[in-house]
Design an enzyme around this catalytic site. Sequence first.
Site, PDB file in Angstrom:
ATOM      1  N   ASP A 160      -0.925 -19.851   2.659  1.00  0.00           N
ATOM      2  CA  ASP A 160      -0.732 -19.665   4.099  1.00  0.00           C
ATOM      3  C   ASP A 160       0.244 -18.542   4.436  1.00  0.00           C
ATOM      4  OD1 ASP A 160      -1.007 -19.925   6.756  1.00  0.00           O
ATOM      5  OD2 ASP A 160      -0.155 -21.927   6.921  1.00  0.00           O
TER       6      ASP A 160
ATOM      7  N   ASP B 116       7.390 -19.286   6.136  1.00  0.00           N
ATOM      8  CA  ASP B 116       7.133 -20.729   6.220  1.00  0.00           C
ATOM      9  C   ASP B 116       6.964 -21.322   4.824  1.00  0.00           C
ATOM     10  OD1 ASP B 116       6.867 -23.137   7.556  1.00  0.00           O
ATOM     11  OD2 ASP B 116       4.714 -22.924   7.878  1.00  0.00           O
TER      12      ASP B 116
ATOM     13  N   GLY C 169      -5.413 -28.652  10.822  1.00  0.00           N
ATOM     14  CA  GLY C 169      -4.109 -28.374  11.392  1.00  0.00           C
ATOM     15  C   GLY C 169      -4.221 -28.079  12.866  1.00  0.00           C
ATOM     16  N   GLY C 170      -3.101 -27.667  13.441  1.00  0.00           N
ATOM     17  CA  GLY C 170      -3.096 -27.387  14.860  1.00  0.00           C
ATOM     18  C   GLY C 170      -3.959 -26.212  15.239  1.00  0.00           C
TER      19      GLY C 170
ATOM     20  N   GLU D 106     -10.653 -18.188  -2.165  1.00  0.00           N
ATOM     21  CA  GLU D 106     -10.712 -18.868  -3.461  1.00  0.00           C
ATOM     22  C   GLU D 106     -10.422 -20.356  -3.252  1.00  0.00           C
ATOM     23  OE1 GLU D 106      -7.959 -18.879  -7.538  1.00  0.00           O
ATOM     24  OE2 GLU D 106      -7.580 -17.451  -5.919  1.00  0.00           O
ATOM     25  N   TYR D 107     -11.244 -21.195  -3.843  1.00  0.00           N
ATOM     26  CA  TYR D 107     -11.004 -22.641  -3.791  1.00  0.00           C
ATOM     27  C   TYR D 107     -10.198 -23.030  -5.029  1.00  0.00           C
ATOM     28  CZ  TYR D 107     -11.768 -27.657  -3.510  1.00  0.00           C
ATOM     29  OH  TYR D 107     -11.572 -29.021  -3.438  1.00  0.00           O
TER      30      TYR D 107
ATOM     31  N   LYS E 285       7.447 -23.823   2.039  1.00  0.00           N
ATOM     32  CA  LYS E 285       7.771 -25.248   2.000  1.00  0.00           C
ATOM     33  C   LYS E 285       6.830 -25.909   0.998  1.00  0.00           C
ATOM     34  CE  LYS E 285       4.784 -25.943   6.053  1.00  0.00           C
ATOM     35  NZ  LYS E 285       4.728 -26.420   7.453  1.00  0.00           N
ATOM     36  N   PRO E 286       7.128 -27.134   0.559  1.00  0.00           N
ATOM     37  CA  PRO E 286       6.254 -27.784  -0.437  1.00  0.00           C
ATOM     38  C   PRO E 286       4.810 -27.925   0.016  1.00  0.00           C
ATOM     39  CG  PRO E 286       8.360 -28.917  -0.309  1.00  0.00           C
ATOM     40  CD  PRO E 286       8.360 -27.911   0.814  1.00  0.00           C
TER      41      PRO E 286
ATOM     42  N   ASN F 209       3.077 -25.772   1.451  1.00  0.00           N
ATOM     43  CA  ASN F 209       2.402 -24.494   1.241  1.00  0.00           C
ATOM     44  C   ASN F 209       2.472 -24.019  -0.205  1.00  0.00           C
ATOM     45  OD1 ASN F 209       1.504 -24.149   3.850  1.00  0.00           O
ATOM     46  ND2 ASN F 209       3.346 -23.078   4.535  1.00  0.00           N
TER      47      ASN F 209
END
Length: 538
Positions: free
Chosen positions: A166, A148, A22-23, A98-99, A150-151, A153
């Site tokens: 996130d 934030d 990401g940014g 956690e993965y 949203k799908p 996340n």
Amino acid sequence: MAQARRIGEQGRYELIEEIESGGMGTVWRGYDAVLDREIAVKLIRPDVVASPAQAKEFTRRFEREARVTARIGHHGVPQVFDAVLDEASYDRLYLVMEYVRGVSLRRVLTGAEDGAAVGLPVSWAASIAAQICTVLSYAHAIPVVHRDLKPDNVLIAADGTVKVLDFGIAKLLRTDVTRLTATGNRIGTSRYMPPEQIDGAQITPLSDLYALGCVLYELLAGEPVFSGDNDYQLMHQHMNVPPTPLRAPRPEVPEDLEALTLDLLAKAPEQRPADAYAVYERLSPHLPQPGSAADCVTLTDSGSPAAVPDPTVVYRQPNAPLRRTTTPAPSPEPTVPGPVPARVDTALRDAIRDAYARSADLAERGRFVQAADVLKAAIATAATALGQHNPRVLGLRGQRAAVLMAGEDFRRALPEFDALAAVYARTEGPSSDSALECRRHAAHCRANLGQATAALREFQEVLEVVSDTDGDASETALDLRRSIGVLLFSEGRRTEAEGVLDALHEDMCVLLGEDHEETREIADLLARLHRPEGSGPY
């Protein structure tokens, strides 16, 4: 093989592959060398740190995500295992998390065969939204606002659990939290941003509920609530344009679910539901009941359908046990691969040799999970080049199953041994050494998984074949007889166990001698069997 990047004290965390960029930073899949488990590692991208102020901003963002996640303490948020927050050294600024294996909700919305135009099944939409509500209720109790949602996340894990990701830009309310952008830009994503967030007004938990309304609308309609060409148009619509009622694009949506979605999308925060719990209660009538049948959703990826993890399972089968391991269907006969160029074959041979060596080294250090994954990657490469049933591919699969068994991951080892036994039975014959060896290992796995009856049956069937070809006194036959006797003993079938072990002890005395370690072990078991039940160990 390229040397993997390591971070942490004594190189504890090994970074294997970048999975997201990401940014602000990158996310890697990796391994914790101490605990032998897969992890996700979030790293700052040093190239985006242009000033001390920016370094401080990113440090705060990581710190916020680590602390908020720890305080929420809910399984719907990936756990943070470790946080290194040294803003003076950007390459040592990271989170170990956690993965989670699963599918992004964004991918479900864009790739569902039946979701591009008509949305997801109502039970799916309600289940996803209800699980998000549960996470938000825990966060809002702190109180924390995600800001934030949203799908992108939201992740549906392999077991159907919905994970909210996130919390890096989450806002801790009633605290002196510095804004995370030095330029004063709005934080969040314009397609899911509530009017008060666009307007720079006070952010509250009701702001997250508006974003949830945007997500729920998209789950049901198959398209976003607003579809402007740019951020300005989207923000104008969120501020001023009423959403199209859901039953216009999708008439089968229940009226009360449409009403809930429109209430969540109210422009004024005070006109929205009171809190996440109130939203959950209104979703409850649309959640599947325990024991109800599942709806199926598939994704299309290069023309190959793939099942999506089912988010309704937590309601249809609450707190269900782990799914039973079943024997996979025999694989189709492989096509004969064409000749492999010498250069490619040499490279492949080197890669296979390196995988064996690296896996053996990891297993020697007790890192069985990572050792098995190294072989899994090699299997995928070799199978593409040589075919699934090439002897080198089968050898890698057998070694991986053996590593899993050595690491006591019998649940994953069992189906692989079963599949290999089926392949060898078909290609080399059911009495071949390879088929029998895989069946013997499969029986050991079943015994360790508590499937004693099936394990005994398989041990005995393999023993019959081995005895017919090599006799009862061969090394393999002795091991099988010992396994059968010990399993009967552990199951409390004392008379049967005594018969098997008595005969085994006589043969071992002749073949190995009375003082041999394995002979003495069987003698000890027989001594325990000969003691009256309940008489104690001595």
